[in-house]
Design an enzyme around this catalytic site. Structure first.
Site, PDB file in Angstrom:
ATOM      1  N   ARG A  85      -5.023  31.801  10.750  1.00 48.52           N
ATOM      2  CA  ARG A  85      -3.800  31.185  10.685  1.00 48.52           C
ATOM      3  C   ARG A  85      -2.774  32.588  10.398  1.00 48.52           C
ATOM      4  O   ARG A  85      -1.416  32.455  10.620  1.00 48.52           O
ATOM      5  CB  ARG A  85      -3.609  30.256   9.399  1.00 48.52           C
ATOM      6  CG  ARG A  85      -2.378  29.665   9.333  1.00 48.52           C
ATOM      7  CD  ARG A  85      -2.214  28.541   8.505  1.00 48.52           C
ATOM      8  NE  ARG A  85      -2.670  28.653   7.000  1.00 48.52           N
ATOM      9  CZ  ARG A  85      -2.805  27.869   6.223  1.00 48.52           C
ATOM     10  NH1 ARG A  85      -2.463  26.551   6.255  1.00 48.52           N
ATOM     11  NH2 ARG A  85      -3.026  28.283   4.755  1.00 48.52           N
ATOM     12  N   LYS A 118       3.287  30.684   7.686  1.00 50.10           N
ATOM     13  CA  LYS A 118       3.312  30.785   6.397  1.00 50.10           C
ATOM     14  C   LYS A 118       3.782  32.232   5.804  1.00 50.10           C
ATOM     15  O   LYS A 118       3.347  33.323   5.624  1.00 50.10           O
ATOM     16  CB  LYS A 118       1.753  30.741   5.952  1.00 50.10           C
ATOM     17  CG  LYS A 118       1.633  30.417   4.506  1.00 50.10           C
ATOM     18  CD  LYS A 118       0.263  29.968   4.314  1.00 50.10           C
ATOM     19  CE  LYS A 118      -0.166  30.033   2.804  1.00 50.10           C
ATOM     20  NZ  LYS A 118       0.552  29.126   1.966  1.00 50.10           N
ATOM     21  N   GLU A 145       6.016  17.221   3.103  1.00 51.37           N
ATOM     22  CA  GLU A 145       4.852  17.714   2.425  1.00 51.37           C
ATOM     23  C   GLU A 145       5.415  18.237   1.199  1.00 51.37           C
ATOM     24  O   GLU A 145       6.761  18.122   0.856  1.00 51.37           O
ATOM     25  CB  GLU A 145       4.306  19.028   3.137  1.00 51.37           C
ATOM     26  CG  GLU A 145       5.176  20.131   3.287  1.00 51.37           C
ATOM     27  CD  GLU A 145       4.641  21.578   3.900  1.00 51.37           C
ATOM     28  OE1 GLU A 145       3.420  21.502   3.717  1.00 51.37           O
ATOM     29  OE2 GLU A 145       5.478  22.261   4.661  1.00 51.37           O
TER      30      GLU A 145
HETATM   31  N1  PMP Z   1       1.993  23.178   2.508  1.00 55.78           N
HETATM   32  C1  PMP Z   1       2.268  24.350   1.927  1.00 55.78           C
HETATM   33  C2  PMP Z   1       4.080  24.633   2.162  1.00 55.78           C
HETATM   34  C3  PMP Z   1       1.861  25.160   1.257  1.00 55.78           C
HETATM   35  O1  PMP Z   1       2.132  26.389   0.784  1.00 55.78           O
HETATM   36  C4  PMP Z   1       0.429  25.076   1.156  1.00 55.78           C
HETATM   37  C5  PMP Z   1      -0.557  25.944   0.627  1.00 55.78           C
HETATM   38  N2  PMP Z   1      -0.468  27.137   0.660  1.00 55.78           N
HETATM   39  C6  PMP Z   1      -0.116  23.868   1.931  1.00 55.78           C
HETATM   40  C7  PMP Z   1       0.727  23.102   2.305  1.00 55.78           C
HETATM   41  C8  PMP Z   1      -1.662  23.710   1.985  1.00 55.78           C
HETATM   42  O2  PMP Z   1      -2.238  24.334   2.946  1.00 55.78           O
HETATM   43  P1  PMP Z   1      -3.579  25.109   2.601  1.00 55.78           P
HETATM   44  O3  PMP Z   1      -4.591  23.831   2.424  1.00 55.78           O
HETATM   45  O4  PMP Z   1      -4.079  25.740   3.890  1.00 55.78           O
HETATM   46  O5  PMP Z   1      -3.949  25.816   1.376  1.00 55.78           O
END
Ligand code: PMP
Length: 291
Positions: free
Chosen positions: A50, A149, A182
């Site tokens: 990712r 990200k 989210e």
């Molecule tokens: N949404 C956002 C905006 C995030 O920053 C994160 C965590 N970094 C997640 C969802 C969850 O992602 P992950 O399960 O890959 O940590």
């Protein structure tokens, strides 16, 4: 604490980067949060993949192979004697001048911080978390896709500020047209009549790795699980709501905007998924040893 910057480990007090780094000046860069459980790095390859996809999307060349970055990540855990920990991998555009032009940044900066983490107190996992919905919509995917990200988290921070101002720790964000997206650092799931639902990625959310793990566990356990459009109404009438993320893991939500969700206590399916998630972290991952 030993922090890795471009191939060298520094003591925390000496771990510094330039004020002309575009990661600082413009949030120009990408990152990952990764977790290690008892000497196993959970979903390490998925996180590295990712990171490279986020970088590709912003035309940032990571000056290291995936294999070497995996080695450096594990080395950071070992260097800090951490069997359990949270790793923050950061790649910035690097040092440039005061203009935006990324071509002026000759070398990307790679930073690895390995530390301990406890995002929420234990009681939140037992009793559940209270959250609010906020007015700040999630970034438009056509403008800055949340699947990247990136180091620019101001959209999420603004929502977090609203949550804090309301006296809670986390905010539910919506898409510009009012669909559940989210949280500021987690994905969201709703349980209704034994069925799990979570917003689709095309709506403009991060495709969380924990989210993908939970979808996998749910399907394996024969819980129907679909990605679908959800409204505020669907949240309020849900039997259970929970959040997922590398740092938060799986955490039950018991109140949204002061309204109790379901019975107002962590639900049966949420608790089962929490158990299954923790069982998985104990047996899956890239193994390493600590001196
Ligand atoms: N949404 C956002 C905006 C995030 O920053 C994160 C965590 N970094 C997640 C969802 C969850 O992602 P992950 O399960 O890959 O940590």
């Amino acid at each position: 604490m030993k922090i890795y910057i471009d191939g060298i480990f520094y003591d925390k007090k000496d771990a510094k980067i330039s004020v002309l780094d575009h990661g600082l000046l413009y949030g120009d860069g990408v990152f990952e949060g990764i977790r290690a459980y008892n000497g196993l790095v959970f979903k390490l390859e998925e996180h590295i993949d990712r990171l490279f996809e986020s970088a590709k999307s912003i035309m940032l060349t990571i000056p290291m192979t995936k294999k070497k970055l995996i080695e450096a990540t594990i080395l950071s855990l070992r260097e800090n004697g951490l069997k359990n920990g949270y790793i923050r991998l950061v790649v910035t555009r690097g040092v440039g001048d005061l203009g935006l032009d990324p071509r002026k940044c000759r070398n990307a900066t790679i930073i690895i911080i390995a530390d301990k983490i406890a995002l929420y107190p234990k009681t939140f996992y037992q009793k559940g978390l209270e959250v609010v919905t906020v007015a700040t919509p999630r970034n438009l995917p056509e403008a800055l896709n949340p699947q990247i990200k990136s180091l620019n988290y101001l959209n999420n921070i603004l929502a977090k500020v609203s949550a804090i101002n309301s006296g809670v720790e986390e905010a539910i964000m919506f898409s510009w047209d009012g669909h559940v997206a989210e949280c500021t650092g987690d994905n969201i799931f709703v349980v209704k009549n034994g069925e799990l639902c979570t917003p689709p990625v095309y709506l403009g959310i991060l495709n969380g790795i924990t989210r993908q793990v939970i979808i996998g566990i749910a399907r394996k356990n024969k819980f129907p699980c679909t990605e679908k459009i959800l409204t505020r109404h669907d949240l309020f009438i849900a039997d259970e709501v929970f959040l997922t993320g590398t740092a938060a893991e799986v955490i039950p939500v018991i109140k949204i905007d002061s309204r109790p969700i379901g019975t107002g206590k962590p639900g049966r399916i949420t608790r089962e998924l929490m158990r299954e998630f923790h069982a998985l972290t104990k047996k899956e991952g890239v193994r390493y040893s600590v001196k």
